[in-house]
Design an enzyme around this catalytic site. Structure first.
Site, mmCIF file in Angstrom:
data_model
loop_
_atom_site.group_PDB
_atom_site.id
_atom_site.type_symbol
_atom_site.label_atom_id
_atom_site.label_comp_id
_atom_site.label_asym_id
_atom_site.label_seq_id
_atom_site.Cartn_x
_atom_site.Cartn_y
_atom_site.Cartn_z
ATOM 1 N N CYS A 163 -14.396 -20.620 -0.366
ATOM 2 C CA CYS A 163 -14.282 -20.864 -1.803
ATOM 3 C C CYS A 163 -13.496 -22.161 -2.062
ATOM 4 O O CYS A 163 -14.012 -23.228 -1.776
ATOM 5 C CB CYS A 163 -13.688 -19.643 -2.492
ATOM 6 S SG CYS A 163 -14.121 -19.608 -4.235
ATOM 7 N N TYR A 164 -12.249 -22.060 -2.558
ATOM 8 C CA TYR A 164 -11.475 -23.295 -2.769
ATOM 9 C C TYR A 164 -11.458 -24.118 -1.477
ATOM 10 O O TYR A 164 -11.564 -25.343 -1.508
ATOM 11 C CB TYR A 164 -10.038 -22.956 -3.186
ATOM 12 C CG TYR A 164 -9.191 -24.173 -3.543
ATOM 13 C CD1 TYR A 164 -9.057 -24.581 -4.866
ATOM 14 C CD2 TYR A 164 -8.533 -24.902 -2.555
ATOM 15 C CE1 TYR A 164 -8.293 -25.693 -5.196
ATOM 16 C CE2 TYR A 164 -7.768 -26.010 -2.869
ATOM 17 C CZ TYR A 164 -7.647 -26.409 -4.195
ATOM 18 O OH TYR A 164 -6.883 -27.507 -4.515
ATOM 19 N N GLU B 68 -13.934 -12.068 3.416
ATOM 20 C CA GLU B 68 -12.794 -11.198 3.754
ATOM 21 C C GLU B 68 -12.720 -9.936 2.906
ATOM 22 O O GLU B 68 -12.025 -8.992 3.270
ATOM 23 C CB GLU B 68 -11.481 -11.995 3.660
ATOM 24 C CG GLU B 68 -11.039 -12.412 2.255
ATOM 25 C CD GLU B 68 -11.680 -13.721 1.743
ATOM 26 O OE1 GLU B 68 -12.769 -14.068 2.216
ATOM 27 O OE2 GLU B 68 -11.078 -14.361 0.860
ATOM 28 N N HIS C 131 -16.545 -14.786 -0.580
ATOM 29 C CA HIS C 131 -15.365 -14.315 0.164
ATOM 30 C C HIS C 131 -15.767 -13.304 1.241
ATOM 31 O O HIS C 131 -15.936 -12.123 0.938
ATOM 32 C CB HIS C 131 -14.364 -13.664 -0.803
ATOM 33 C CG HIS C 131 -13.694 -14.650 -1.694
ATOM 34 N ND1 HIS C 131 -12.501 -15.242 -1.370
ATOM 35 C CD2 HIS C 131 -14.055 -15.164 -2.883
ATOM 36 C CE1 HIS C 131 -12.156 -16.084 -2.331
ATOM 37 N NE2 HIS C 131 -13.080 -16.052 -3.265
ATOM 38 N N ASP D 122 11.470 37.878 -19.122
ATOM 39 C CA ASP D 122 11.889 38.191 -20.484
ATOM 40 C C ASP D 122 13.160 37.486 -20.915
ATOM 41 O O ASP D 122 13.687 37.752 -21.987
ATOM 42 C CB ASP D 122 12.076 39.713 -20.680
ATOM 43 C CG ASP D 122 10.736 40.420 -20.747
ATOM 44 O OD1 ASP D 122 9.747 39.723 -21.059
ATOM 45 O OD2 ASP D 122 10.686 41.625 -20.478
ATOM 46 N N GLY E 215 -8.364 -20.179 -3.723
ATOM 47 C CA GLY E 215 -7.166 -20.439 -4.511
ATOM 48 C C GLY E 215 -7.501 -20.609 -5.977
ATOM 49 O O GLY E 215 -8.654 -20.861 -6.330
ATOM 50 N N LYS F 19 1.869 -2.927 8.429
ATOM 51 C CA LYS F 19 2.301 -1.528 8.595
ATOM 52 C C LYS F 19 1.381 -0.739 9.533
ATOM 53 O O LYS F 19 1.848 0.009 10.382
ATOM 54 C CB LYS F 19 2.339 -0.843 7.223
ATOM 55 C CG LYS F 19 2.973 0.523 7.221
ATOM 56 C CD LYS F 19 4.412 0.417 6.803
ATOM 57 C CE LYS F 19 5.103 1.734 6.642
ATOM 58 N NZ LYS F 19 6.504 1.524 6.217
ATOM 59 N N GLY G 168 15.146 6.510 9.955
ATOM 60 C CA GLY G 168 14.191 7.569 10.274
ATOM 61 C C GLY G 168 12.812 7.222 9.737
ATOM 62 O O GLY G 168 11.846 7.914 9.991
ATOM 63 N N ASP H 39 9.304 2.004 10.149
ATOM 64 C CA ASP H 39 9.606 0.653 10.639
ATOM 65 C C ASP H 39 10.849 0.650 11.531
ATOM 66 O O ASP H 39 10.837 0.110 12.638
ATOM 67 C CB ASP H 39 9.820 -0.319 9.474
ATOM 68 C CG ASP H 39 8.726 -0.193 8.435
ATOM 69 O OD1 ASP H 39 7.622 0.230 8.827
ATOM 70 O OD2 ASP H 39 8.972 -0.492 7.260
HETATM 71 N N1 LIG Z 1 20.146 5.834 5.402
HETATM 72 C C1 LIG Z 1 20.049 4.711 6.104
HETATM 73 N N2 LIG Z 1 20.837 4.507 7.185
HETATM 74 C C2 LIG Z 1 20.734 3.373 7.901
HETATM 75 N N3 LIG Z 1 19.872 2.382 7.631
HETATM 76 C C3 LIG Z 1 19.071 2.528 6.573
HETATM 77 C C4 LIG Z 1 19.096 3.695 5.750
HETATM 78 N N4 LIG Z 1 18.174 3.544 4.780
HETATM 79 C C5 LIG Z 1 17.587 2.347 4.981
HETATM 80 N N5 LIG Z 1 18.134 1.731 6.059
HETATM 81 C C6 LIG Z 1 17.800 0.407 6.582
HETATM 82 O O1 LIG Z 1 17.047 -0.277 5.591
HETATM 83 C C7 LIG Z 1 15.798 -0.693 6.145
HETATM 84 C C8 LIG Z 1 14.741 -0.745 5.067
HETATM 85 O O2 LIG Z 1 14.305 0.534 4.701
HETATM 86 P P1 LIG Z 1 12.763 0.810 4.516
HETATM 87 O O3 LIG Z 1 12.635 2.128 3.833
HETATM 88 O O4 LIG Z 1 12.123 -0.386 3.909
HETATM 89 O O5 LIG Z 1 12.194 0.855 6.009
HETATM 90 P P2 LIG Z 1 12.096 2.103 6.974
HETATM 91 O O6 LIG Z 1 12.934 3.184 6.403
HETATM 92 O O7 LIG Z 1 12.432 1.675 8.351
HETATM 93 O O8 LIG Z 1 10.577 2.470 6.949
HETATM 94 P P3 LIG Z 1 9.733 3.127 5.765
HETATM 95 O O9 LIG Z 1 9.304 1.948 4.916
HETATM 96 O O10 LIG Z 1 8.603 3.773 6.461
HETATM 97 O O11 LIG Z 1 10.605 4.072 5.002
HETATM 98 C C9 LIG Z 1 15.534 0.280 7.271
HETATM 99 O O12 LIG Z 1 14.641 -0.277 8.219
HETATM 100 C C10 LIG Z 1 16.925 0.481 7.832
HETATM 101 O O13 LIG Z 1 17.265 -0.600 8.664
HETATM 102 N N1 LIG Z 2 -11.706 -18.100 -5.454
HETATM 103 C C1 LIG Z 2 -11.549 -19.432 -5.373
HETATM 104 O O1 LIG Z 2 -11.126 -19.956 -4.359
HETATM 105 C C2 LIG Z 2 -11.805 -20.204 -6.647
HETATM 106 C C3 LIG Z 2 -11.776 -21.691 -6.415
HETATM 107 C C4 LIG Z 2 -11.777 -22.482 -7.729
HETATM 108 N N2 LIG Z 2 -10.552 -22.223 -8.418
HETATM 109 C C5 LIG Z 2 -12.969 -22.048 -8.581
HETATM 110 O O2 LIG Z 2 -12.801 -21.489 -9.627
HETATM 111 O O3 LIG Z 2 -14.097 -22.305 -8.189
#
Ligand SMILES: Nc1ncnc2c1ncn2[C@@H]1O[C@H](COP(=O)(O)OP(=O)(O)OP(=O)(O)O)[C@@H](O)[C@H]1O
Ligand SMILES: NC(=O)CC[C@H](N)C(=O)O
Ligand SMILES: O=c1[nH]c(=O)c2[nH+]cn([C@@H]3O[C@H](COP(=O)(O)O)[C@@H](O)[C@H]3O)c2[nH]1
Ligand SMILES: [Mg+2]
Length: 543
Positions: free
Chosen positions: A92-93, A187, A185, A480, A65, A399, A241, A244
């Protein structure tokens, strides 16, 4: 309080590592790395009260942090974490917090900041307990550091298990309790053996089973949906489509069949043949009960005269609600008459874990750069839990996990790997006012660009690509004759989280081929450009 009863992180069904976030940029990477190891990790703010948890984690990680543990107002973990009786790892923190709790003098401001690579040396002795974190690893490794403070003394009861060029206490372990600290870190991918260290902690020290797989998650989620919705309940959902909403819809179909009602709104700014394609995919390929509403005329009519990006976005979001609301009522009536069950009681959303993390973040949600048209803008009664109860089955997933779940559900690869497409569609890819002519030009150019990307086998290397229309016009010469046409802006980026991005490095011949096809095949275009701006300072979409 939203009535999200389904799709909360399934911490009761899987061994879980709780990651408490002190605001580091890398905290979410801890949960990512653990999930890659098939171990569920939930990320919560560092201010979480342990008594509020409704499950017992198998271990707790305290993240890094930006604060200094000794400064006024610095965040501190609920002391009850140390009473849980489970292993704790401070990063870290998080390590500084462990040392500071033992005694505030243990943490001091370092003379040198240590930022970047550092050589770490594990000091293995003959104490099996303290050596567990580094078990099976080489003694020397390159790790990634980012700190200004450091331990000035070893907290009582602890042992040094690794040192680095600049840190005498680069890793510590309690002599008897399972409490560990790392100044670096593990991660970040720049830390060698980082994932192995996290595995040593989660699997060997905490005893987590590595069973977080999408196949198991799917079985579990289907059972939970059936249980919640009951044998007769009906569910409504907006689908675009996109990945998600398609995965969420297919999951719902598996769980309750035709008692799930999907709605796609044709807003007039979808890509070439997109609505037909989505209809084929969802209805024929996935067997989903889908209604397509053609509201393209209303959208295009309303977009006339709007030049400002935010105005365009707000109009589309608002119109979407009107259209959806009107149709939802008809569907609800049809559902009631269908004899399939009771009236609609639930609403499906495809919310992902990054959205949840963003709203929970210790640092608070980030500034609004753009008003995203998304489900946040859906009719209130559908999302406030008063009318319809919300179901968000993807709420605990990233995702790539959603893509994996899609494959497990048998959704074909091309759909699973689709680039994201924004709700306001081509409208935010036409600079300024949207007209039917510009939509046609944008669609055709985009289709050529994406087809060529697919043909060249580059689609999966790119995170998102599209062609946009710049309505400034430039002079050209064709056969042309003088032409005075719009400028096409091609954009293709690579990114992991869509928060930062870089332009894709196409071979020159590829761009020439695309340029050639667009100026020849799309009437009204005189120039083609490639946008090489990264994000930041740019954004992925143009508006
Ligand atoms: N044309 C549409 N018709 C119906 N619902 C829609 C439409 N466009 C977006 N949405 C709604 O809005 C939501 C958010 O859209 P978003 O683009 O973030 O997600 P996604 O389309 O499901 O996936 P992706 O991020 O892969 O495009 C969708 O999941 C859907 O529920
Ligand atoms: N990356 C961190 O967690 C940093 C911790 C703290 N802020 C430092 O500077 O040491
Ligand atoms: O559903 C959506 N509704 C929107 O209004 C919207 N605006 C941007 N995006 C997508 O978000 C990601 C980041 O985009 P930006 O860098 O342009 O903000 C990229 O993937 C964008 O396509 C949207 N998605
Ligand atoms: Mg989309």
């Amino acid at each position: 309080m939203a009535a999200a009863t389904l799709g909360e992180v399934p911490t009761k069904a899987f061994d879980t590592i709780l990651t408490l976030d002190f605001g580091s940029q890398y905290t979410h990477l801890i949960t990512r790395r653990l999930r890659e190891l098939n171990i569920l990790s939930e990320m919560l703010p560092c201010t979480t009260k342990i008594a509020d948890l409704d499950y017992k984690p198998k271990g707790v990680i305290l993240s890094g942090g930006p604060y200094s543990v000794y400064e006024d107002g610095a965040p501190h973990v609920d002391p009850a974490v140390f009473e849980l009786g489970v292993p704790i790892l401070g990063i870290c923190y998080g390590m500084q917090e462990i040392a500071w709790r033992a005694s505030p003098e243990n943490v001091i401001a370092g003379v040198h900041r240590e930022y970047g690579h550092s050589n770490l040396k594990a000091l293995k002795g003959d104490d099996a307990h303290v050596d567990r974190l580094f078990a099976g690893l080489e003694d020397s490794m390159r790790v990634w550091m980012s700190h200004g403070d450091k331990l000035g003394a070893l907290p009582e009861g602890f042992h040094t298990v690794a040192v680095s060029d600049n840190s005498e206490y680069a890793a510590i372990a309690h002599k008897t309790k399972p409490i560990y600290g790392l100044q670096f870190h593990p991660e970040v991918t720049h830390s060698q053996n980082g994932t192995q260290l996290l595995k040593n902690f989660a699997v060997d020290i905490c005893g987590c089973a590595q069973n977080w797989t999408m196949a198991r998650f799917l079985d579990q989620e289907i059972a939970r949906i059936r249980d919640l919705v009951g044998p007769e309940g009906q569910v409504l959902g907006a689908v675009s489509g996109g990945v998600d909403s398609t995965v969420a819809a297919k999951l719902m179909k598996e769980a309750i069949g035709d008692r799930f009602w999907a709605v796609l709104v044709n807003n007039g700014v979808m890509r070439l043949d997109e609505c037909e394609q989505v209809e084929r995919d969802l209805k024929q390929h996935l067997g989903i009960n889908l209604t397509v509403i053609d509201a393209s005329k209303d959208f295009l009519e309303g977009l006339k005269g709007l030049h400002d990006p935010e105005q365009k976005r707000k109009f589309i979001g608002g119109k979407f609600i009107d259209v959806f609301e009107a149709e939802a009522q008809k569907i609800e009536e049809a559902a009631e008459k269908s004899g399939k069950g009771t009236k609609i009681g639930f609403f499906l959303q495809g919310t992902l874990y990054p959205d949840v993390i963003e709203s929970l973040s210790f640092k608070g949600p980030s500034a609004t750069i753009k008003t995203h048209h998304n489900v946040g803008g859906l009719p209130e009664r559908m999302t406030n839990g008063q009318g319809l109860q919300l179901i968000e089955p993807l709420r605990s997933l990233y995702k790539d996990e959603v893509r994996e779940l899609g494959r497990t559900l048998g959704i074909h690869e091309e759909l699973v790997m689709r680039h994201p497409f924004p709700g306001p569609g081509i409208a935010v890819r036409i600079l300024g006012e949207v007209t039917e002519e510009k939509v046609r030009i944008g669609r055709q150019a985009d289709h050529i660009f994406i087809s060529e990307i697919r043909k060249a086998g580059l689609y999966d290397q790119i995170s998102q690509a599209y062609a946009a229309v710049d309505p400034s016009r430039a002079v050209g010469v064709m056969g042309d004759k003088r032409v005075y046409g719009y400028i096409i802006i091609l954009r293709a980026v690579t990114t992991t989280d869509f928060m930062t991005a870089e332009a894709f490095n196409f071979p020159w011949e590829f761009l020439q081929r695309v340029m050639n096809r667009i100026v020849n095949e799309v009437h009204g275009v005189s120039r083609v450009t490639y946008d090489i701006t990264s994000k930041p300072p740019g954004t992925i979409e143009l508006e």
